[in-house]
Design a protein around this motif. Sequence first.
Motif, PDB file in Angstrom:
ATOM      1  N   PHE A 251       0.838  -1.204   0.000  1.00  0.00           N
ATOM      2  CA  PHE A 251       0.000   0.000   0.000  1.00  0.00           C
ATOM      3  C   PHE A 251       0.874   1.256   0.000  1.00  0.00           C
ATOM      4  O   PHE A 251       0.690   2.171  -0.814  1.00  0.00           O
ATOM      5  CB  PHE A 251      -0.912  -0.018   1.232  1.00  0.00           C
TER       6      PHE A 251
ATOM      7  N   LEU B  34      -1.976  -6.975  -3.635  1.00  0.00           N
ATOM      8  CA  LEU B  34      -3.303  -6.567  -3.185  1.00  0.00           C
ATOM      9  C   LEU B  34      -3.230  -5.233  -2.445  1.00  0.00           C
ATOM     10  O   LEU B  34      -4.070  -4.346  -2.653  1.00  0.00           O
ATOM     11  CB  LEU B  34      -3.904  -7.643  -2.267  1.00  0.00           C
ATOM     12  N   GLY B  35      -2.225  -5.092  -1.598  1.00  0.00           N
ATOM     13  CA  GLY B  35      -2.050  -3.820  -0.894  1.00  0.00           C
ATOM     14  C   GLY B  35      -1.762  -2.679  -1.856  1.00  0.00           C
ATOM     15  O   GLY B  35      -2.295  -1.574  -1.713  1.00  0.00           O
TER      16      GLY B  35
ATOM     17  N   SER C  97      -4.918  -1.746  -3.697  1.00  0.00           N
ATOM     18  CA  SER C  97      -5.823  -1.033  -2.793  1.00  0.00           C
ATOM     19  C   SER C  97      -5.443   0.434  -2.666  1.00  0.00           C
ATOM     20  O   SER C  97      -6.303   1.315  -2.609  1.00  0.00           O
ATOM     21  CB  SER C  97      -5.808  -1.692  -1.407  1.00  0.00           C
TER      22      SER C  97
ATOM     23  N   LEU D  20      -6.751   2.295  -5.656  1.00  0.00           N
ATOM     24  CA  LEU D  20      -8.194   2.506  -5.548  1.00  0.00           C
ATOM     25  C   LEU D  20      -8.508   3.666  -4.605  1.00  0.00           C
ATOM     26  O   LEU D  20      -9.300   4.566  -4.932  1.00  0.00           O
ATOM     27  CB  LEU D  20      -8.874   1.228  -5.056  1.00  0.00           C
ATOM     28  N   VAL D  21      -7.870   3.667  -3.444  1.00  0.00           N
ATOM     29  CA  VAL D  21      -8.103   4.723  -2.451  1.00  0.00           C
ATOM     30  C   VAL D  21      -7.671   6.078  -3.009  1.00  0.00           C
ATOM     31  O   VAL D  21      -8.390   7.084  -2.881  1.00  0.00           O
ATOM     32  CB  VAL D  21      -7.345   4.408  -1.145  1.00  0.00           C
TER      33      VAL D  21
END
Length: 211
Positions: A13, A154-155, A158, A161-162
């Motif tokens: 992330f 995945l992080g 994400s 997306l955020v």
Amino acid sequence: MNQGSFGVALAGFGFSLSLIIAIGVQNAFVLRQGIRREHVLPIVLFCAVSDATLISAGIFGLGQLLELVPWLMSVVRWAGVAFLVAYALFAVRRAMKPEALIPDDAGASAPSLRSTMLAIAAITWLNPHVYLDTVVLMGSVANSYHADRWIFGLGAASASLVWFFALGYGARWLRPIFRKPSAWRVLDLVIAATMLAIAASLAFADPTAGH
């Protein structure tokens, strides 16, 4: 997800945010559309899904393929230069005849969804930096986590997306500023300068070179 997996996802992330939070063509386009509230949802979803697709491709090993077949990057490179210069000229043209954003006028004369999506698709997929950052660099870092590489991915997805949702929908807070034509002139000139700068960096630098 256990604590170790959460840490890997958090690393993905943070690493993703460090790459995408910058003044660039894609972010400038999303910001402008967000201010005008034109096709925001499909745009931010497209950007996020595109990033997720590219991150997945990097984890699958597309980065190694791009390094082995450098002419693919050259094709994307020059197509990107041509598009960026053309879009910069459109931005300059808008800056010469700026329009004020009056309350509740968004969408009144908005470009069609089709033309808007074609523009964001070109901005996203014709930029060699996207492949170098997302496919090659992020793919390499993700694969360094071995069994946890998909958790890292995945992080990273994400974060994309955020970020795009925050940028697209948070831009509406700037609407009072852009009720003045001068504000649009400045924004469009900044967008044009950014696009020309990136186009120049692509034209005069080797996009296959390492970071």
